[in-house]
Design a protein around this motif. Structure first.
Motif, PDB file in Angstrom:
ATOM      1  N   GLU A   1      -7.222  -6.467  -2.956  1.00 35.32           N
ATOM      2  CA  GLU A   1      -5.944  -6.713  -2.282  1.00 35.32           C
ATOM      3  C   GLU A   1      -5.381  -5.431  -1.670  1.00 35.32           C
ATOM      4  O   GLU A   1      -4.826  -5.458  -0.562  1.00 35.32           O
ATOM      5  CB  GLU A   1      -4.930  -7.296  -3.268  1.00 35.32           C
ATOM      6  CG  GLU A   1      -5.219  -8.730  -3.708  1.00 35.32           C
ATOM      7  CD  GLU A   1      -6.389  -8.830  -4.684  1.00 35.32           C
ATOM      8  OE1 GLU A   1      -6.758  -7.777  -5.273  1.00 35.32           O
ATOM      9  OE2 GLU A   1      -6.926  -9.933  -4.860  1.00 35.32           O
ATOM     10  N   GLU A   2      -5.543  -4.305  -2.360  1.00 32.65           N
ATOM     11  CA  GLU A   2      -5.034  -3.031  -1.839  1.00 32.65           C
ATOM     12  C   GLU A   2      -5.779  -2.625  -0.575  1.00 32.65           C
ATOM     13  O   GLU A   2      -5.171  -2.165   0.395  1.00 32.65           O
ATOM     14  CB  GLU A   2      -5.160  -1.947  -2.910  1.00 32.65           C
ATOM     15  CG  GLU A   2      -4.191  -2.110  -4.064  1.00 32.65           C
ATOM     16  CD  GLU A   2      -4.452  -1.125  -5.186  1.00 32.65           C
ATOM     17  OE1 GLU A   2      -3.475  -0.706  -5.850  1.00 32.65           O
ATOM     18  OE2 GLU A   2      -5.620  -0.758  -5.400  1.00 32.65           O
ATOM     19  N   LEU A   3      -7.102  -2.782  -0.589  1.00 33.34           N
ATOM     20  CA  LEU A   3      -7.879  -2.439   0.605  1.00 33.34           C
ATOM     21  C   LEU A   3      -7.501  -3.360   1.761  1.00 33.34           C
ATOM     22  O   LEU A   3      -7.275  -2.893   2.896  1.00 33.34           O
ATOM     23  CB  LEU A   3      -9.376  -2.548   0.299  1.00 33.34           C
ATOM     24  CG  LEU A   3     -10.344  -2.004   1.358  1.00 33.34           C
ATOM     25  CD1 LEU A   3     -11.668  -1.596   0.709  1.00 33.34           C
ATOM     26  CD2 LEU A   3     -10.617  -3.016   2.461  1.00 33.34           C
ATOM     27  N   GLU A   4      -7.445  -4.650   1.513  1.00 27.64           N
ATOM     28  CA  GLU A   4      -7.127  -5.606   2.572  1.00 27.64           C
ATOM     29  C   GLU A   4      -5.735  -5.359   3.146  1.00 27.64           C
ATOM     30  O   GLU A   4      -5.524  -5.502   4.363  1.00 27.64           O
ATOM     31  CB  GLU A   4      -7.215  -7.030   2.024  1.00 27.64           C
ATOM     32  CG  GLU A   4      -8.635  -7.477   1.723  1.00 27.64           C
ATOM     33  CD  GLU A   4      -8.699  -8.869   1.128  1.00 27.64           C
ATOM     34  OE1 GLU A   4      -9.753  -9.514   1.233  1.00 27.64           O
ATOM     35  OE2 GLU A   4      -7.679  -9.317   0.552  1.00 27.64           O
ATOM     36  N   GLU A   5      -4.794  -4.967   2.302  1.00 29.10           N
ATOM     37  CA  GLU A   5      -3.433  -4.714   2.774  1.00 29.10           C
ATOM     38  C   GLU A   5      -3.395  -3.529   3.741  1.00 29.10           C
ATOM     39  O   GLU A   5      -2.730  -3.589   4.777  1.00 29.10           O
ATOM     40  CB  GLU A   5      -2.509  -4.450   1.590  1.00 29.10           C
ATOM     41  CG  GLU A   5      -1.055  -4.249   1.991  1.00 29.10           C
ATOM     42  CD  GLU A   5      -0.143  -4.047   0.805  1.00 29.10           C
ATOM     43  OE1 GLU A   5       1.056  -3.807   1.014  1.00 29.10           O
ATOM     44  OE2 GLU A   5      -0.626  -4.130  -0.343  1.00 29.10           O
ATOM     45  N   GLU A   6      -4.136  -2.467   3.407  1.00 31.71           N
ATOM     46  CA  GLU A   6      -4.158  -1.302   4.293  1.00 31.71           C
ATOM     47  C   GLU A   6      -4.822  -1.634   5.621  1.00 31.71           C
ATOM     48  O   GLU A   6      -4.378  -1.189   6.689  1.00 31.71           O
ATOM     49  CB  GLU A   6      -4.873  -0.139   3.611  1.00 31.71           C
ATOM     50  CG  GLU A   6      -4.068   0.498   2.492  1.00 31.71           C
ATOM     51  CD  GLU A   6      -4.525   1.903   2.195  1.00 31.71           C
ATOM     52  OE1 GLU A   6      -4.957   2.603   3.131  1.00 31.71           O
ATOM     53  OE2 GLU A   6      -4.456   2.308   1.010  1.00 31.71           O
ATOM     54  N   ILE A   7      -5.907  -2.387   5.593  1.00 31.79           N
ATOM     55  CA  ILE A   7      -6.591  -2.786   6.823  1.00 31.79           C
ATOM     56  C   ILE A   7      -5.670  -3.653   7.677  1.00 31.79           C
ATOM     57  O   ILE A   7      -5.579  -3.490   8.898  1.00 31.79           O
ATOM     58  CB  ILE A   7      -7.891  -3.549   6.508  1.00 31.79           C
ATOM     59  CG1 ILE A   7      -8.856  -2.676   5.703  1.00 31.79           C
ATOM     60  CG2 ILE A   7      -8.549  -4.032   7.795  1.00 31.79           C
ATOM     61  CD1 ILE A   7      -9.330  -1.441   6.407  1.00 31.79           C
ATOM     62  N   ARG A   8      -4.965  -4.565   7.040  1.00 33.52           N
ATOM     63  CA  ARG A   8      -4.067  -5.471   7.754  1.00 33.52           C
ATOM     64  C   ARG A   8      -2.910  -4.704   8.390  1.00 33.52           C
ATOM     65  O   ARG A   8      -2.507  -4.999   9.532  1.00 33.52           O
ATOM     66  CB  ARG A   8      -3.537  -6.538   6.785  1.00 33.52           C
ATOM     67  CG  ARG A   8      -2.762  -7.659   7.439  1.00 33.52           C
ATOM     68  CD  ARG A   8      -2.676  -8.872   6.548  1.00 33.52           C
ATOM     69  NE  ARG A   8      -2.290  -8.534   5.183  1.00 33.52           N
ATOM     70  CZ  ARG A   8      -3.108  -8.633   4.139  1.00 33.52           C
ATOM     71  NH1 ARG A   8      -4.349  -9.029   4.291  1.00 33.52           N
ATOM     72  NH2 ARG A   8      -2.670  -8.321   2.923  1.00 33.52           N
ATOM     73  N   GLU A   9      -2.379  -3.705   7.688  1.00 37.58           N
ATOM     74  CA  GLU A   9      -1.296  -2.900   8.251  1.00 37.58           C
ATOM     75  C   GLU A   9      -1.756  -2.131   9.485  1.00 37.58           C
ATOM     76  O   GLU A   9      -1.020  -2.019  10.467  1.00 37.58           O
ATOM     77  CB  GLU A   9      -0.777  -1.929   7.186  1.00 37.58           C
ATOM     78  CG  GLU A   9       0.025  -2.596   6.072  1.00 37.58           C
ATOM     79  CD  GLU A   9       0.476  -1.606   5.022  1.00 37.58           C
ATOM     80  OE1 GLU A   9       0.097  -0.417   5.127  1.00 37.58           O
ATOM     81  OE2 GLU A   9       1.210  -2.013   4.092  1.00 37.58           O
ATOM     82  N   ALA A  10      -2.981  -1.609   9.449  1.00 31.75           N
ATOM     83  CA  ALA A  10      -3.515  -0.882  10.601  1.00 31.75           C
ATOM     84  C   ALA A  10      -3.702  -1.818  11.793  1.00 31.75           C
ATOM     85  O   ALA A  10      -3.406  -1.460  12.943  1.00 31.75           O
ATOM     86  CB  ALA A  10      -4.832  -0.215  10.226  1.00 31.75           C
ATOM     87  N   GLN A  11      -4.178  -3.030  11.534  1.00 34.04           N
ATOM     88  CA  GLN A  11      -4.361  -4.013  12.610  1.00 34.04           C
ATOM     89  C   GLN A  11      -3.023  -4.441  13.202  1.00 34.04           C
ATOM     90  O   GLN A  11      -2.903  -4.600  14.425  1.00 34.04           O
ATOM     91  CB  GLN A  11      -5.133  -5.226  12.082  1.00 34.04           C
ATOM     92  CG  GLN A  11      -6.589  -4.937  11.745  1.00 34.04           C
ATOM     93  CD  GLN A  11      -7.289  -6.137  11.141  1.00 34.04           C
ATOM     94  OE1 GLN A  11      -6.650  -7.071  10.652  1.00 34.04           O
ATOM     95  NE2 GLN A  11      -8.606  -6.129  11.158  1.00 34.04           N
TER      96      GLN A  11
END
Length: 249
Positions: free
Chosen positions: A141-151
Motif C-alpha cells: 500500500e505504501e509503494l502504491e500510494e507513492e506511485i499514485r501521488e506521482a501520477q
C-alpha cells in the motif's frame, strides 16, 4: 501466448517531445482510446527486462509478463517520422527481433497488464524488505500510494503517464532515505554466502594488522643498527693522538 483479438492488427505511433512513443491511430478504435495511449519501444522494453531480472529470485512469473503485452514490429516509416507498426504473434520475451510492446489495458482493473503491475509490486516490496533493514516492513500500500501521488502530479501538470514510466517507477522504487548499493545486493544471499563475506572481512583485517606490525619491526631494527654505528664511532680511539703521545715520551 497468442491473444485472440483479431481487430487489433496495426497501429501508428509517433515519438513525443518526452522521447516516448505515443499511438496516434489504431486498427481497433472501438476498444482502444488512443488519447494518451503509449507504446513501449524495444530499447525501453529491454530495460524493463533488465529491471525484472532481480525479481526472478523472488518468484517472478514470466508468463504474466508475456501475457501483459501485445507485440508489434515496424512495417514502414512515413515522411513525418510516424511509424506504422504491424501486429505479430511472437512472444515478446522469446523473439529475437526488436519488438514494440503495447500493454493489454482493455480491462484496466482486472486485465493481464493490471495483473502484472500487482505481481511486480508485491515482488519489489518483498525484495526491498529482504535487502533493507527497515524499522518496520514496507507495505504494498505504501509503494502504491507513492506511485499514485506521482501520477496525479503529472496529471495536474498536463502530462500523460506513459506505461514505461509506470513500470520503471515500480521496478526502481526505493523509499526516501534508503538505497540499494548495486545489482549484487538485489538478490537474496544464502547463509553460506554471508559466512564467506564475513570470513573475507576478517582475513582482510588480519592482513592489514600483519603489515603494520611488520613495518614497525623493521623500523625498530633500523634504529638498533643506527645506535650500534654511533657507539662504535664515539669509542674508537683516534690513531693520530696515540702517535703524538709516543713522540713526547
Amino acid at each position: 501466448m497468442s491473444k485472440p483479438t483479431t481487430k487489433l492488427t496495426w497501429c501508428k505511433a509517433r515519438l513525443g517531445e518526452d522521447m516516448n512513443w505515443w499511438i496516434s491511430e489504431i486498427s481497433d478504435p472501438v476498444h482502444w482510446d488512443v488519447d494518451g495511449l503509449g507504446m513501449i519501444d524495444p530499447r525501453q522494453f529491454q530495460h524493463i527486462i533488465d529491471l525484472l531480472e532481480p525479481l526472478s529470485d523472488y518468484g517472478l512469473q514470466n508468463e504474466l509478463v508475456d501475457d501483459a503485452f501485445y507485440s508489434f514490429g515496424i512495417d514502414s516509416v512515413d515522411e513525418d517520422k510516424t511509424v506504422l507498426l504491424k501486429r505479430v504473434q511472437d512472444s515478446i520475451l522469446e523473439s529475437e527481433d526488436p519488438l514494440f510492446a503495447l500493454p493489454d489495458v482493455l480491462d484496466e482493473e482486472k486485465g493481464p497488464y493490471a495483473d502484472l503491475l500487482d505481481h511486480i509490486t508485491k515482488l519489489r516490496v518483498k525484495m526491498l524488505n529482504d535487502l533493507i533493514d527497515f524499522s518496520q516492513n514496507l507495505t504494498v500500500e505504501e509503494l502504491e500510494e507513492e506511485i499514485r501521488e506521482a501520477q496525479n502530479a503529472d496529471f495536474m501538470e498536463g502530462r500523460a503517464s506513459h506505461f514505461f514510466n509506470e513500470l520503471t517507477a515500480i521496478l526502481e522504487y526505493v523509499p526516501d532515505g534508503f538505497e540499494l548499493d548495486d545489482d549484487e545486493d538485489a538478490k537474496p544471499k544464502s547463509e553460506d554466502e554471508e559466512l564467506e563475506k564475513d570470513l573475507a572481512d576478517v582475513e582482510a583485517g588480519t592482513e592489514v594488522d600483519e603489515k603494520i606490525e611488520e613495518d614497525d619491526t623493521m623500523k625498530w631494527d633500523e634504529e638498533e643498527e643506527e645506535e650500534e654505528e654511533d657507539y662504535e664511532e664515539t669509542t674508537a680511539p683516534p690513531d693520530e693522538n696515540i702517535d703524538d703521545e709516543d713522540e713526547k715520551r
